[in-house]
Design a protein around this motif. Structure first.
Motif, PDB file in Angstrom:
ATOM      1  N   GLY A 136      45.452  21.939  30.543  1.00 50.98           N
ATOM      2  CA  GLY A 136      44.505  21.382  31.500  1.00 50.98           C
ATOM      3  C   GLY A 136      44.757  21.816  32.926  1.00 50.98           C
ATOM      4  N   LEU A 137      45.320  23.002  33.116  1.00 47.83           N
ATOM      5  CA  LEU A 137      45.720  23.416  34.465  1.00 47.83           C
ATOM      6  C   LEU A 137      44.589  24.062  35.276  1.00 47.83           C
ATOM      7  N   GLU A 138      43.473  24.370  34.630  1.00 43.31           N
ATOM      8  CA  GLU A 138      42.322  24.928  35.363  1.00 43.31           C
ATOM      9  C   GLU A 138      42.766  25.995  36.370  1.00 43.31           C
ATOM     10  N   PRO A 139      43.358  27.087  35.903  1.00 43.46           N
ATOM     11  CA  PRO A 139      43.935  28.052  36.849  1.00 43.46           C
ATOM     12  C   PRO A 139      42.906  28.991  37.462  1.00 43.46           C
ATOM     13  N   TRP A 140      41.681  28.523  37.621  1.00 42.24           N
ATOM     14  CA  TRP A 140      40.599  29.387  38.088  1.00 42.24           C
ATOM     15  C   TRP A 140      39.967  28.901  39.390  1.00 42.24           C
ATOM     16  N   LYS A 141      39.202  29.805  39.983  1.00 44.68           N
ATOM     17  CA  LYS A 141      38.359  29.466  41.121  1.00 44.68           C
ATOM     18  C   LYS A 141      37.129  30.362  41.042  1.00 44.68           C
ATOM     19  N   PHE A 142      35.951  29.802  41.359  1.00 48.82           N
ATOM     20  CA  PHE A 142      34.698  30.545  41.273  1.00 48.82           C
ATOM     21  C   PHE A 142      34.161  30.817  42.680  1.00 48.82           C
ATOM     22  N   LEU A 143      33.996  32.082  43.019  1.00 47.45           N
ATOM     23  CA  LEU A 143      33.415  32.458  44.301  1.00 47.45           C
ATOM     24  C   LEU A 143      31.981  32.914  44.078  1.00 47.45           C
ATOM     25  N   VAL A 144      31.021  32.203  44.645  1.00 51.22           N
ATOM     26  CA  VAL A 144      29.616  32.599  44.556  1.00 51.22           C
ATOM     27  C   VAL A 144      29.325  33.502  45.747  1.00 51.22           C
ATOM     28  N   ILE A 145      29.102  34.777  45.468  1.00 50.95           N
ATOM     29  CA  ILE A 145      28.960  35.766  46.536  1.00 50.95           C
ATOM     30  C   ILE A 145      27.522  35.821  47.031  1.00 50.95           C
ATOM     31  N   GLU A 146      27.318  35.395  48.265  1.00 54.50           N
ATOM     32  CA  GLU A 146      25.997  35.446  48.886  1.00 54.50           C
ATOM     33  C   GLU A 146      25.947  36.449  50.039  1.00 54.50           C
ATOM     34  N   ASN A 147      27.101  36.843  50.534  1.00 61.97           N
ATOM     35  CA  ASN A 147      27.202  37.759  51.660  1.00 61.97           C
ATOM     36  C   ASN A 147      26.760  39.164  51.243  1.00 61.97           C
ATOM     37  N   GLN A 148      25.761  39.715  51.930  1.00 63.36           N
ATOM     38  CA  GLN A 148      25.199  41.012  51.551  1.00 63.36           C
ATOM     39  C   GLN A 148      26.221  42.141  51.696  1.00 63.36           C
ATOM     40  N   LYS A 149      27.057  42.087  52.717  1.00 59.32           N
ATOM     41  CA  LYS A 149      28.070  43.123  52.919  1.00 59.32           C
ATOM     42  C   LYS A 149      29.041  43.147  51.745  1.00 59.32           C
ATOM     43  N   ILE A 150      29.462  41.969  51.297  1.00 61.58           N
ATOM     44  CA  ILE A 150      30.378  41.893  50.159  1.00 61.58           C
ATOM     45  C   ILE A 150      29.700  42.428  48.908  1.00 61.58           C
ATOM     46  N   LYS A 151      28.428  42.090  48.720  1.00 58.73           N
ATOM     47  CA  LYS A 151      27.697  42.592  47.558  1.00 58.73           C
ATOM     48  C   LYS A 151      27.642  44.118  47.561  1.00 58.73           C
ATOM     49  N   GLU A 152      27.442  44.701  48.716  1.00 60.84           N
ATOM     50  CA  GLU A 152      27.358  46.160  48.807  1.00 60.84           C
ATOM     51  C   GLU A 152      28.718  46.800  48.518  1.00 60.84           C
ATOM     52  N   LEU A 153      29.790  46.162  48.946  1.00 59.92           N
ATOM     53  CA  LEU A 153      31.124  46.660  48.633  1.00 59.92           C
ATOM     54  C   LEU A 153      31.369  46.620  47.125  1.00 59.92           C
ATOM     55  N   ALA A 202      46.589  33.547  32.378  1.00 58.56           N
ATOM     56  CA  ALA A 202      45.661  32.812  33.237  1.00 58.56           C
ATOM     57  C   ALA A 202      44.251  33.384  33.109  1.00 58.56           C
ATOM     58  N   CYS A 203      44.153  34.717  33.005  1.00 62.24           N
ATOM     59  CA  CYS A 203      42.838  35.347  32.832  1.00 62.24           C
ATOM     60  C   CYS A 203      42.175  34.863  31.546  1.00 62.24           C
ATOM     61  N   ARG A 204      42.956  34.726  30.485  1.00 60.16           N
ATOM     62  CA  ARG A 204      42.372  34.250  29.220  1.00 60.16           C
ATOM     63  C   ARG A 204      41.785  32.854  29.379  1.00 60.16           C
ATOM     64  N   GLN A 205      42.411  32.033  30.207  1.00 61.08           N
ATOM     65  CA  GLN A 205      41.851  30.710  30.462  1.00 61.08           C
ATOM     66  C   GLN A 205      40.510  30.835  31.198  1.00 61.08           C
ATOM     67  N   SER A 206      40.456  31.752  32.149  1.00 57.96           N
ATOM     68  CA  SER A 206      39.233  31.905  32.942  1.00 57.96           C
ATOM     69  C   SER A 206      38.077  32.420  32.089  1.00 57.96           C
ATOM     70  N   TYR A 207      38.400  33.161  31.033  1.00 56.24           N
ATOM     71  CA  TYR A 207      37.348  33.669  30.152  1.00 56.24           C
ATOM     72  C   TYR A 207      36.712  32.543  29.337  1.00 56.24           C
ATOM     73  N   ILE A 208      37.456  31.477  29.100  1.00 54.24           N
ATOM     74  CA  ILE A 208      36.868  30.318  28.426  1.00 54.24           C
ATOM     75  C   ILE A 208      35.778  29.724  29.315  1.00 54.24           C
ATOM     76  N   ALA A 209      36.105  29.561  30.599  1.00 54.95           N
ATOM     77  CA  ALA A 209      35.129  29.025  31.546  1.00 54.95           C
ATOM     78  C   ALA A 209      33.935  29.956  31.667  1.00 54.95           C
ATOM     79  N   MET A 210      34.197  31.270  31.741  1.00 55.72           N
ATOM     80  CA  MET A 210      33.098  32.224  31.855  1.00 55.72           C
ATOM     81  C   MET A 210      32.194  32.155  30.624  1.00 55.72           C
ATOM     82  N   ALA A 211      32.778  32.113  29.434  1.00 56.14           N
ATOM     83  CA  ALA A 211      31.984  32.069  28.205  1.00 56.14           C
ATOM     84  C   ALA A 211      31.090  30.836  28.174  1.00 56.14           C
ATOM     85  N   ASN A 212      31.616  29.709  28.621  1.00 54.15           N
ATOM     86  CA  ASN A 212      30.805  28.495  28.642  1.00 54.15           C
ATOM     87  C   ASN A 212      29.642  28.626  29.627  1.00 54.15           C
ATOM     88  N   MET A 213      29.878  29.285  30.751  1.00 51.59           N
ATOM     89  CA  MET A 213      28.790  29.496  31.704  1.00 51.59           C
ATOM     90  C   MET A 213      27.734  30.436  31.137  1.00 51.59           C
TER      91      MET A 213
END
Length: 222
Positions: free
Chosen positions: A47-64, A143-154
């Motif tokens: 239950g350590l939730e070792p993830w964080k979700f960044l919603v990218i809205e910045n156009q400069k970051i998207k272009e990078l 830790a990445c494997r944990q994050s893939y569980i969250a991604m799959a659910n999304m």
């Protein structure tokens, strides 16, 4: 509450790795918050939730991202929402570390005696069972494997409300991670890039879904 098996399977048949998005169509705030919430509510080891979700809205970051991540290309520009999923660095996930203690005490509200027992189990798991503390790279991938569980659910929850998605691993990991750090998106002592995901609405209909036969991937051990 019961959801029909047919509706669930229909969502799995509907979901595909979307190749091109319709830039004119946007996911509502309510629907996208719902998708993120299913990631937040996902299970994780201890239950350590070792993830964080960044919603990218910045156009400069998207272009990078477009210029560096070959798997993102036009997707990051044309999709409705783009999410960068981070995982916590190994040093922050140690059994006696501040984060593990915070999760057990302040989030899980585990009584002190039980907390010590759980910490001990987690320490044995990381130091002996999976030997994660001996190899920071292995700890990161755990830790990445944990994050893939969250991604799959999304991905699944998005499909259930008619939203398309694309999980994206097509990028040079270290370079992309460094760029995000240079842009001030996160502290590299705390987080590292795991995977990225695009969400939106398909521009074209995909080809029919193909999978191996059920009996080719399922074996009953009696």
């Amino acid at each position: 509450m019961t959801i029909s098996k047919t509706d669930i399977l229909n969502a799995f048949h509907y979901r595909h790795a979307c190749k091109a998005y319709d830039p004119s169509k946007k996911i509502s705030d309510e629907d996208f918050r719902f998708i993120l919430e299913t990631g937040r509510l996902s299970p994780s080891s201890f239950g350590l939730e070792p993830w964080k979700f960044l919603v990218i809205e910045n156009q400069k970051i998207k272009e990078l991202i477009r210029d560096i991540a070959w798997g993102a290309k036009e997707k990051v520009i044309d999709c409705s929402h783009f999410v960068v999923i981070l995982v916590r660095q190994p040093d922050t996930l140690l059994a006696d570390g501040e984060y593990a203690q915070y999760m057990m005490q302040d989030v899980h509200h585990i009584p002190e005696e039980m907390r010590k027992m759980r910490q001990n189990f987690y320490q044995i798991f990381t130091e002996q069972d999976f030997a994660l503390t001996e190899n920071p790279n292995a700890f990161y991938h755990w830790a990445c494997r944990q994050s893939y569980i969250a991604m799959a659910n999304m991905l699944t929850s998005a499909a259930m409300i008619g939203v398309d998605s694309t999980p994206i691993e097509g990028f040079p990991l270290e370079k992309m991670d460094q760029v995000f750090v240079e842009q001030g998106l996160y502290d590299p002592k705390l987080y590292k890039l795991s995977v990225m995901v695009a969400f939106g609405y398909r521009l074209n209909e995909p080809r029919d879904k193909t999978r191996q036969a059920f009996d080719d991937v399922v074996e009953w051990i009696k």
